[in-house]
Design an enzyme around this catalytic site. Structure first.
Site, PDB file in Angstrom:
ATOM      1  N   ASP A   7       0.890  -1.154   0.000  1.00  0.00           N
ATOM      2  CA  ASP A   7       0.000   0.000   0.000  1.00  0.00           C
ATOM      3  C   ASP A   7       0.940   1.219   0.000  1.00  0.00           C
ATOM      4  OD1 ASP A   7      -2.282   1.695   0.496  1.00  0.00           O
ATOM      5  OD2 ASP A   7      -1.670   1.769   2.609  1.00  0.00           O
ATOM      6  N   ASP A   9      -0.044   5.078   0.938  1.00  0.00           N
ATOM      7  CA  ASP A   9      -0.270   6.095   1.968  1.00  0.00           C
ATOM      8  C   ASP A   9      -0.184   5.472   3.363  1.00  0.00           C
ATOM      9  OD1 ASP A   9      -0.856   8.187   0.076  1.00  0.00           O
ATOM     10  OD2 ASP A   9      -2.816   7.264  -0.237  1.00  0.00           O
TER      11      ASP A   9
HETATM   12  C1  BG6 Z   1      -5.794   5.784  -0.132  1.00  0.00           C
HETATM   13  C2  BG6 Z   1      -5.851   6.584   1.149  1.00  0.00           C
HETATM   14  O1  BG6 Z   1      -4.508   5.288  -0.311  1.00  0.00           O
HETATM   15  O2  BG6 Z   1      -6.124   6.610  -1.256  1.00  0.00           O
HETATM   16  C3  BG6 Z   1      -7.201   7.271   1.292  1.00  0.00           C
HETATM   17  O3  BG6 Z   1      -5.624   5.718   2.247  1.00  0.00           O
HETATM   18  C4  BG6 Z   1      -7.498   8.086   0.049  1.00  0.00           C
HETATM   19  O4  BG6 Z   1      -7.176   8.071   2.444  1.00  0.00           O
HETATM   20  C5  BG6 Z   1      -7.421   7.204  -1.186  1.00  0.00           C
HETATM   21  O5  BG6 Z   1      -8.796   8.664   0.133  1.00  0.00           O
HETATM   22  C6  BG6 Z   1      -7.676   7.975  -2.491  1.00  0.00           C
HETATM   23  O6  BG6 Z   1      -6.648   8.880  -2.696  1.00  0.00           O
HETATM   24  P1  BG6 Z   1      -6.675  10.040  -3.782  1.00  0.00           P
HETATM   25  O7  BG6 Z   1      -5.244  10.543  -3.784  1.00  0.00           O
HETATM   26  O8  BG6 Z   1      -7.033   9.413  -5.088  1.00  0.00           O
HETATM   27  O9  BG6 Z   1      -7.659  11.063  -3.337  1.00  0.00           O
HETATM   28 MG    MG Z   2      -2.671   3.266   3.575  1.00  0.00          MG
END
Ligand code: BG6
Ligand code: MG
Length: 226
Positions: A7, A9
């Protein structure tokens, strides 16, 4: 263990905190309650679904039109992109650079299964894009985490079976997705949401190839017995 799927984030870099700050900014703007516990339930979930959940928890799920919701998501993303534009290779979480090197040294494939549409931009800023043999594009998927689709797609792109993969996550939805995909789940953090994981480490600096091999061996023996 032929592949490790990451993963992004909260595992590779601390952008989970940036998502929190960006959503907090939106919550303040539209005056709905938001805190770390609400944020915890949004981790791993797509932008649109996160907004829906926030509005529901705030009791305003019917207040905004689709166009207004699009605008809120746009604003959140702009705030978020301003934060990630400052990322540098120094922002890799501790131990992640070393783990990527160890995996490459053993010819273990490396995949990315992030729900974020900003993932490629973040990998570029961290200068680790070339380390990945597969990066799943979440825009091509039908179901988000906790559905296993993103992890199964990563395994297919890497040319390995799910049973040959370990995957690393910091969110409950992500750990559920990994387990539903039939993979070995590594949880980072000490949240109750990690309970389903096969291995839990407190912090990314604890993640080493030696530890993964050691626990993988025990897990496989246990799986065969079960
Ligand atoms: C995930 C995060 O990796 O990505 C979420 O944990 C986030 O918090 C999701 O909402 C979508 O991310 P993005 O950058 O497309 O808004
Ligand atoms: Mg994550």
């Amino acid at each position: 263990m032929k592949a490790v799927i990451f993963d992004l984030d909260g595992v590779i870099t601390d952008t989970a905190e940036y998502h929190f700050l960006a959503w907090q900014h939106i919550a303040e703007q539209i005056d709905i309650p938001f805190n770390r516990s609400v944020n915890e339930s949004l981790k791993g979930i797509s932008r649109a679904e996160s907004l829906e959940n926030m509005l529901m928890i705030g009791g305003v799920e019917t207040k905004y039109s689709n166009a207004e919701k699009q605008e809120l998501m746009h604003q959140k993303n702009q705030y978020y992109q301003a934060l990630i534009s400052k990322l540098t290779p120094e922002d890799l979480l501790p131990g992640i650079g070393r783990l990527l090197c160890e995996l490459k040294g053993e010819n273990i494939k490396i995949g990315l299964a992030s729900s974020s549409r900003n993932a490629p931009a973040i990998l570029k800023r961290l200068e680790i894009m070339d380390d990945f043999h597969a990066i799943v594009d979440p825009a091509t998927l039908t179901n988000g985490k906790p559905d296993p689709e993103i992890f199964l797609t990563a395994a297919a792109q890497l040319g390995v079976s799910p049973a040959e993969c370990a995957a690393i996550e910091d969110a409950e939805a992500g750990i559920s997705a990994i387990k539903s995909a039939g993979m070995f789940a590594v949880g980072v953090g000490h949240e109750p949401s990690m309970l389903q994981a096969d291995l839990i480490v407190r912090q990314t600096s604890d993640l080493t190839i030696v530890l993964l091999h050691e626990v993988w061996g025990k897990y496989r023996i246990r799986s065969v017995k079960e």
